[in-house]
Design a protein around this motif. Sequence first.
Motif, PDB file in Angstrom:
ATOM      1  N   GLY A   1       0.823  -1.200   0.000  1.00 23.82           N
ATOM      2  CA  GLY A   1       0.000   0.000   0.000  1.00 23.82           C
ATOM      3  C   GLY A   1       0.854   1.246   0.000  1.00 23.82           C
ATOM      4  N   SER A   2       0.247   2.365   0.324  1.00 25.25           N
ATOM      5  CA  SER A   2       0.995   3.615   0.352  1.00 25.25           C
ATOM      6  C   SER A   2       1.827   3.734   1.620  1.00 25.25           C
ATOM      7  CB  SER A   2       0.035   4.797   0.267  1.00 25.25           C
ATOM      8  OG  SER A   2      -0.759   4.905   1.441  1.00 25.25           O
ATOM      9  N   VAL A   3       1.540   2.884   2.612  1.00 29.93           N
ATOM     10  CA  VAL A   3       2.342   2.833   3.835  1.00 29.93           C
ATOM     11  C   VAL A   3       3.107   1.516   3.856  1.00 29.93           C
ATOM     12  CG1 VAL A   3       0.727   4.281   5.108  1.00 29.93           C
ATOM     13  CG2 VAL A   3       0.461   1.796   5.177  1.00 29.93           C
ATOM     14  N   GLY A   4       4.009   1.383   4.810  1.00 35.17           N
ATOM     15  CA  GLY A   4       4.740   0.131   4.950  1.00 35.17           C
ATOM     16  C   GLY A   4       6.042   0.076   4.188  1.00 35.17           C
ATOM     17  N   HIS A   5       6.417   1.154   3.481  1.00 32.61           N
ATOM     18  CA  HIS A   5       7.704   1.164   2.810  1.00 32.61           C
ATOM     19  C   HIS A   5       8.815   1.072   3.869  1.00 32.61           C
ATOM     20  CE1 HIS A   5       5.171   2.088  -0.404  1.00 32.61           C
ATOM     21  NE2 HIS A   5       5.573   3.301  -0.734  1.00 32.61           N
ATOM     22  N   SER A   6       9.809   0.246   3.605  1.00 27.83           N
ATOM     23  CA  SER A   6      10.780  -0.057   4.660  1.00 27.83           C
ATOM     24  C   SER A   6      12.171  -0.283   4.085  1.00 27.83           C
ATOM     25  CB  SER A   6      10.334  -1.307   5.428  1.00 27.83           C
ATOM     26  OG  SER A   6      11.302  -1.692   6.385  1.00 27.83           O
ATOM     27  N   LEU A   7      13.182  -0.046   4.917  1.00 32.05           N
ATOM     28  CA  LEU A   7      14.549  -0.380   4.539  1.00 32.05           C
ATOM     29  C   LEU A   7      14.798  -1.875   4.630  1.00 32.05           C
ATOM     30  CD1 LEU A   7      16.611   2.473   6.279  1.00 32.05           C
ATOM     31  CD2 LEU A   7      15.395   2.484   4.092  1.00 32.05           C
ATOM     32  N   PHE A   8      13.803  -2.608   5.126  1.00 28.15           N
ATOM     33  CA  PHE A   8      13.919  -4.059   5.278  1.00 28.15           C
ATOM     34  C   PHE A   8      12.783  -4.728   4.511  1.00 28.15           C
ATOM     35  CE2 PHE A   8      15.205  -1.816   9.127  1.00 28.15           C
ATOM     36  CZ  PHE A   8      16.556  -2.138   9.153  1.00 28.15           C
ATOM     37  N   LEU A   9      13.095  -5.779   3.785  1.00 28.60           N
ATOM     38  CA  LEU A   9      12.089  -6.510   3.033  1.00 28.60           C
ATOM     39  C   LEU A   9      11.198  -7.269   4.008  1.00 28.60           C
ATOM     40  CD1 LEU A   9      11.048  -7.219   0.240  1.00 28.60           C
ATOM     41  CD2 LEU A   9      12.679  -9.116   0.166  1.00 28.60           C
ATOM     42  N   ASN A  10       9.929  -6.886   4.049  1.00 26.72           N
ATOM     43  CA  ASN A  10       9.005  -7.419   5.053  1.00 26.72           C
ATOM     44  C   ASN A  10       8.300  -8.666   4.518  1.00 26.72           C
ATOM     45  OD1 ASN A  10       6.996  -7.882   6.961  1.00 26.72           O
ATOM     46  ND2 ASN A  10       6.575  -5.706   7.265  1.00 26.72           N
ATOM     47  N   PRO A  11       8.529  -9.844   5.102  1.00 28.02           N
ATOM     48  CA  PRO A  11       7.884 -11.072   4.602  1.00 28.02           C
ATOM     49  C   PRO A  11       6.372 -11.041   4.764  1.00 28.02           C
ATOM     50  CG  PRO A  11       9.002 -11.479   6.695  1.00 28.02           C
ATOM     51  CD  PRO A  11       9.405 -10.113   6.257  1.00 28.02           C
ATOM     52  N   LEU A  12       5.857 -10.188   5.664  1.00 25.53           N
ATOM     53  CA  LEU A  12       4.407 -10.110   5.852  1.00 25.53           C
ATOM     54  C   LEU A  12       3.691  -9.601   4.610  1.00 25.53           C
ATOM     55  CD1 LEU A  12       4.242  -8.595   9.455  1.00 25.53           C
ATOM     56  CD2 LEU A  12       3.753 -10.954   8.790  1.00 25.53           C
ATOM     57  N   TRP A  13       4.411  -8.869   3.735  1.00 27.18           N
ATOM     58  CA  TRP A  13       3.766  -8.275   2.559  1.00 27.18           C
ATOM     59  C   TRP A  13       3.738  -9.233   1.358  1.00 27.18           C
ATOM     60  CZ3 TRP A  13       1.468  -5.161   5.195  1.00 27.18           C
ATOM     61  CH2 TRP A  13       1.987  -4.094   5.898  1.00 27.18           C
ATOM     62  N   ALA A  14       4.382 -10.391   1.471  1.00 29.56           N
ATOM     63  CA  ALA A  14       4.587 -11.248   0.304  1.00 29.56           C
ATOM     64  C   ALA A  14       3.290 -11.604  -0.421  1.00 29.56           C
ATOM     65  CB  ALA A  14       5.327 -12.527   0.725  1.00 29.56           C
ATOM     66  N   ASP A  15       2.242 -11.905   0.326  1.00 26.23           N
ATOM     67  CA  ASP A  15       1.001 -12.364  -0.303  1.00 26.23           C
ATOM     68  C   ASP A  15      -0.108 -11.316  -0.245  1.00 26.23           C
ATOM     69  OD1 ASP A  15       2.120 -14.909  -0.817  1.00 26.23           O
ATOM     70  OD2 ASP A  15       1.719 -15.506   1.247  1.00 26.23           O
ATOM     71  N   VAL A  16       0.240 -10.062   0.074  1.00 27.97           N
ATOM     72  CA  VAL A  16      -0.767  -9.000   0.159  1.00 27.97           C
ATOM     73  C   VAL A  16      -0.888  -8.312  -1.194  1.00 27.97           C
ATOM     74  CG1 VAL A  16      -1.433  -6.862   1.316  1.00 27.97           C
ATOM     75  CG2 VAL A  16      -0.235  -8.653   2.585  1.00 27.97           C
TER      76      VAL A  16
END
Length: 541
Positions: A416-431
């Motif tokens: 989404g428009s939020v959640g951008h991170s310097l770390f690859l977040n595994p929680l976003w993989a299937d979103v």
Amino acid sequence: MAVFESLVEAYASENVAVASGLSPTLHDDFYLAPFTWLVKDGASVTDGLGISVQEIYFLECLAQARRGQKILVIGNAYGWSTLALALANPGAQVLAIDAGYDINSVAGIEVTNRLAANLGLNVTAVLAVSPQDVPAVVTEHLGEVDLVFIDGFHSSEQIVADWRAVRPFLTPDAVVLLHDVAFVNLTAGYEQIIEESGWHAALLHATTTGIGILVREPDAALSRLLTAFAGHDEARQVVVAEAKAMSHLRGSEQRAWALGAIPASTEHLPHPIKDPAQRAGTAEEPTMTTDASADTAGAPGSIGVRELDNARFFYRIGTTDEIVLDSHYGSPRYFAAEYTPREDDTIVDVGAHIGAFAVLAARQVPKGKVFALEPGFENFEIMQRNLAENEADNVTAHKLALGAKTETVRLWHGPGSVGHSLFLNPLWADVPVEPRNMETHSEDGYEEVACQALEEWLTEHGIAEIDYMKMNIEGAEYDVLGKAPLNVLRVIRHMHVELHPEEDGLADALIQRLDEAGFTTSVVWSDDPTVKGWVTAQRND
């Protein structure tokens, strides 16, 4: 040969491809399309922020009105503006300085000197930092300055420091140009320079970035030039009114509307092309307006407008922007009982997103300062629009991430428009990915961004104390705060930090670190899998 043609030809000898003055509506509404892009080996070497062909034309016109002989450029990058000034002012001696904070800027010094030699120009580019190195290098190379182009680090504090450094060397007929005054919201610094100098000033609306210019006394030729490039106020107001009426549509949608392809949400608006009889004055033309009191209709991902507490926000329809505006703007979570803003406080918003909190903070501290840090390209662009729309002149926007050290890093995009991170977040993989307004992200799902350590950022901007810091940076808080020296943490009086999921005890370690720095902390833990909790900390003075 015209200056622009000469530049394109010169850079071709370095295998650098040039694009400048591109139309945003023909390039997916990309707001940086009009700037100059220097591309080598398939990558931009200047982040696409070179002065535009329109601004080069202004420099040529300026040289006709008042030619420079001793020219100083602060911020050389890859030499584009330096060489443009030299070409526009034949015979001039030009000195360019650059701090060389990235590899391309360092390489750009060598490129500038080599191209200048090939073009037969009296140009010298050197590695130097403003303001501290300006007296020495100007004394060594120029002696005096009759034209200065300030385009270094983009903050109000920095341009004031640049101005003060060069002022003792300015001749009576000197011209001072400040790039990006309007585009990067350097208004506060520009106005301070005007006040300190007492010089005649004009903001050049007919330049891509809103160049600011100062002269002691403009003669007739220079006055005509400034009038032409500042834009007539009455005419500009018509443009501003039309822009506001169409602001809920993307540029390409505005173009489609003008050509007669009417989106359902704009059928009530008059058409400049579809009904020429109406344009000719045979019928009374209705006022172009939108209902800003509610969300405007539009396709998911397109830009909508919402009013909240007498503030007007642009946002992406059908995205998490809506959640941010609904739940974050004005949330008592940020201004808790421990902290009451004072009118002259300094507030820092780290992870500023589209600027909702920054706008709120600006109104809480009308005589203070707000620094809004947001590394994401698209979020930063919308934040700048929101700051300008709400006249948040005491906010300085920085396209920057904070991290463990100063470097260029990957900012991984959340779905989404939020959640951008310097770390690859595994929680976003299937979103599922939300609709995007601009294709500013790569297919790999990240962008390269500038990153600084907190200590260096504070030093660079001369910030001795932060009254309140809001931080929401998707896991980087453990590096920024957890690794900062204790004396750096003590610069902050109050802070509210969103803690993100981790498995190594980093949240507990951060809270302990704040305790060691002399803070009283309180934590609200969360059941949300994307948020670990929120820590509020108050320094024990």
